[in-house]
Write an enzyme that holds these catalytic residues in place. Structure first.
Site, PDB file in Angstrom:
ATOM      1  CG  ASP A 196     -37.228  23.204 111.850  1.00 17.71           C
ATOM      2  OD1 ASP A 196     -36.467  24.114 112.331  1.00 17.71           O
ATOM      3  OD2 ASP A 196     -37.582  22.335 112.645  1.00 17.71           O
ATOM      4  CG  MET A 199     -45.484  17.745 113.739  1.00 19.15           C
ATOM      5  SD  MET A 199     -46.218  18.625 112.227  1.00 19.15           S
ATOM      6  CE  MET A 199     -47.676  17.778 112.128  1.00 19.15           C
ATOM      7  CB  SER A 200     -43.640  13.831 114.788  1.00 26.65           C
ATOM      8  OG  SER A 200     -42.324  14.359 114.502  1.00 26.65           O
ATOM      9  CD  GLU A 201     -44.298   9.104 120.183  1.00 29.46           C
ATOM     10  OE1 GLU A 201     -44.239  10.001 121.023  1.00 29.46           O
ATOM     11  OE2 GLU A 201     -44.703   7.916 120.261  1.00 29.46           O
ATOM     12  CG  PHE A 250     -39.804  13.423 121.928  1.00 33.64           C
ATOM     13  CD1 PHE A 250     -41.069  12.747 121.994  1.00 33.64           C
ATOM     14  CD2 PHE A 250     -38.863  12.852 122.718  1.00 33.64           C
ATOM     15  CE1 PHE A 250     -41.418  11.613 122.776  1.00 33.64           C
ATOM     16  CE2 PHE A 250     -39.286  11.782 123.648  1.00 33.64           C
ATOM     17  CZ  PHE A 250     -40.298  11.180 123.352  1.00 33.64           C
ATOM     18  N   GLY A 251     -40.065  15.532 118.089  1.00 31.79           N
ATOM     19  CA  GLY A 251     -40.070  16.840 117.330  1.00 31.79           C
ATOM     20  C   GLY A 251     -41.137  17.638 117.655  1.00 31.79           C
ATOM     21  CE  LYS A 302     -34.450  21.627 114.475  1.00 33.02           C
ATOM     22  NZ  LYS A 302     -35.522  21.999 115.512  1.00 33.02           N
ATOM     23  N   PRO A 303     -28.699  22.477 112.513  1.00 33.38           N
ATOM     24  CG  PRO A 303     -26.730  23.524 113.874  1.00 33.38           C
ATOM     25  CD  PRO A 303     -28.325  23.548 113.356  1.00 33.38           C
TER      26      PRO A 303
END
Length: 622
Positions: free
Chosen positions: A138, A22-24, A19-20, A140-141
């Site tokens: 954004d 605003m999205s999956e 999941f993010g 990031k690892p």
């Protein structure tokens, strides 16, 4: 609204991969190309929000433009029709691997050489995106994957921008969730550029080297504060085995002032490669405790020598002073925003309504326009309209219009462009070009161009198709290509003599010929060998013509020269060549005394092909 199990009759959705904000993301199967893909779907609760809907669509288009081996590829974008309305999705390359976050959480810090190699590849990906005008925002690892083949793949380009630019309160958690990798300018809410991604990538490098991000706090706010105010501890003091040269690269990437960072991801990659090969980086060296002790003792033993460090300290103080001024400016800006909010609240709930001028937001991105209007205290609603001049997701106008004076807290309608009006392309097949243009014009289209393509003889000069094709929707401003038949394509027949039939047909296929027939002919050539074509070689004919291959029966031999031979000698020679026929002895001819009883005439002549059971005529001298 729930996500349907099939998208556009092509993608079968499987398990949810993650999941993010605003999205999956689902594992899916492309049933048309028979391959596994990853499908990112806008969250159902956001699909009805025009701002998120339009931004997701625009960012999908941006991501699709990034074609780089270290960036997760975008194969397709689209919208699935659901009972509650369209649901946009992005089809991406499925990467079988693990994120840097999972790798570090499972295995701990990476060896420096491996960490350098991974981040150097990520630098290449980010530099490519920056050159194409896209800032990740954004890094990031969790957004960097290592595939099963050890390939580096950077994910989620542009999606963070959709969250950061939104004014929706429900998205606050999505921003806070990445606070450990925010650049100082992101934490302050300032505008950002490519150097913000460099800072975030520096945080990633720090974490995979030490096992922890550079700043840790009890709350996202405290972490963001450290990004703005605190200097990071050099990685070598957090974990052993890290060189001072690598410290220098990390700390330059983590400089508070963007001007002091690497100006591009390519610059950072170049320094990483230098360190990887054992060379010193261009980044300034980080002083160790031993270095500082050495400098102090050196200064004590050189009383009276001019001190160069005083100037450095002065410069540093000036830098810190500049930083302090910057921080005070940020504080003042925050107080100003709070003041506006308080005044707006007072006007709405506790005082007399005052008039506020509507700002001119025409031509702005819808999310920016919403922010500008809400910062003035207005309520907003968006209305989507087609427009042939304003780009999609940009503001056409507002109601009331720009510079109008209206009551604070009133609702402003923002007319947002969906791009040019879409119409269905009519079928103009079999019409001539002029009539096709008339029919397309009556459907609202304005621009056309002609392209010719081979066709059957019947469709010469007639329309055989369009691009976009018939029954597809297209913007009325798009150029419609009208494809007109130019008749059968013609090619020159190649020479295929001496080849067997199968090889001859393959060679003719290369030239576009696909229709063949065979004719067996008498020939001394080996059985099955092509001895010619009809039409003959070098003839120019339509590619849909039937090419006759003339194939040797292999039933002949080459007639030898029998002149001057006695019959007793000529017959054995003919029999040796496979002749089984009979002799036709013609009348003797006057050939002079020396040619008596010798062959003076033969038919077929020497060199001609003769059937093995054929008749041979000989005349002898008298």
């Amino acid at each position: 609204m729930t996500t349907p199990p099939h998208l556009s009759d092509r993608y079968e959705l499987g398990d949810i991969l993650g999941f993010g904000g605003m999205s999956e993301v689902h594992l899916a199967r492309d049933i048309r190309l028979h391959r596994d893909v990853a499908v990112k779907v806008l969250r159902a609760d956001l699909a009805r929000d025009p701002s998120f809907y339009l931004r997701f669509r625009r960012e999908a288009q941006n991501a699709a433009a990034l074609n780089h081996p270290s960036i997760v590829a975008v194969y397709d974008t689209g919208e699935a029709e659901t009972s509650a309305g369209p649901l946009p999705y992005i089809v991406m390359e499925y990467v079988d691997g693990a994120t840097l976050r999972d790798i570090v959480h499972t295995d701990g810090p990476m060896p420096p050489q491996q960490a350098i190699e991974i981040v150097a590849d990520a630098c290449q990906a980010l530099n490519f995106s920056h050159q194409n005008g896209i800032i990740h925002r954004d890094v990031k690892p969790a957004n960097i994957m290592i595939s099963a083949t050890n390939a580096v793949k950077v994910m989620d380009f542009g999606i963070a921008r959709a969250i950061a630019d939104s004014t929706s309160v429900t998205q606050t958690a999505a921003v806070i969730g990445t606070a450990q990798y925010l650049s100082p300018e992101q934490a302050r809410g300032d505008s950002v550029d490519a150097r913000s991604d460099v800072y975030s990538l520096g945080c990633v490098l720090y974490e995979i080297l030490t096992g922890e991000p550079p700043f840790i706090g009890d709350s996202p706010v405290s972490v963001a504060y450290q990004h703005v105010r605190e200097d990071p501890i050099p990685p070598s003091q957090r974990h052993e085995g890290i060189s001072v040269d690598l410290d220098a690269v990390v700390l330059k990437a983590l400089a508070k002032n963007p001007e002091n960072r690497y100006q591009t991801a390519a610059e950072m990659r170049a320094d990483l490669i230098r360190v990887h090969s054992g060379q010193p980086p261009e980044a300034p060296k980080v002083l160790t405790d031993a270095d500082r002790s050495c400098l102090l003792s050196s200064g004590a033993g050189n009383f009276g020598v001019p001190r160069t460090d005083a100037l450095s300290r002065q410069s540093l103080d000036e830098t810190e002073s500049d930083g302090s001024i910057g921080r005070w400016v940020a504080v003042v800006a925050v107080l100003a925003v709070l003041t506006i909010a308080i005044v707006a609240a007072f006007n709405t709930f506790g005082g007399n309504t005052r008039d506020v001028q509507v700002p001119d937001v025409r031509g702005q991105v819808s999310a920016d326009a919403i922010s500008a209007l809400q910062n003035r205290g207005f309520k907003t609603r968006t209305l989507q309209k087609p427009d042939s001049t304003i780009p999609p997701d940009h503001v056409i106008s507002t109601e009331p219009g720009a510079n109008a004076s209206v009551g604070a807290g009133d609702e402003i309608t923002i007319n947002v462009s969906t791009g040019p009006e879409q119409r269905e392309v009519p079928d103009v097949s079999s019409l001539n070009y002029t009539d096709a243009v008339k029919k397309l014009t009556s459907s609202g289209f304005k621009s056309f161009k002609q392209a010719n393509s081979p066709s059957t003889p019947e469709l010469l000069g007639k329309v055989i198709g369009t691009n976009p094709s018939a029954n597809q929707t297209s913007a009325i401003t798009n150029v419609i290509t009208i494809i007109v038949g130019s008749g059968p394509e013609t090619k020159q027949i190649p020479d295929v003599t001496g080849q067997i039939v199968e090889i001859a047909q393959k060679n003719l296929n290369v030239y576009g010929f696909t229709k063949f027939s065979q004719a067996s002919v008498d020939s001394p050539r080996p059985t099955g060998e092509v001895i010619g074509t009809n039409p003959p070689k070098d003839a120019t004919v339509p590619v849909d013509s039937v090419i006759e291959l003339q194939v040797s029966k292999g039933n002949q031999f080459v007639m030898p020269d029998l002149s001057g031979m006695f019959w007793a000698d000529a017959e054995p020679r003919l029999r040796a060549l496979g002749w089984t026929g009979v002799l036709d002895k013609g009348p003797d001819v006057d050939a002079g005394g020396s040619q008596h009883n010798r062959v003076a005439y033969q038919n077929p002549p020497a060199g001609a092909g003769v059937n093995r059971d054929g008749i041979i005529t000989l005349k002898f001298g008298q």
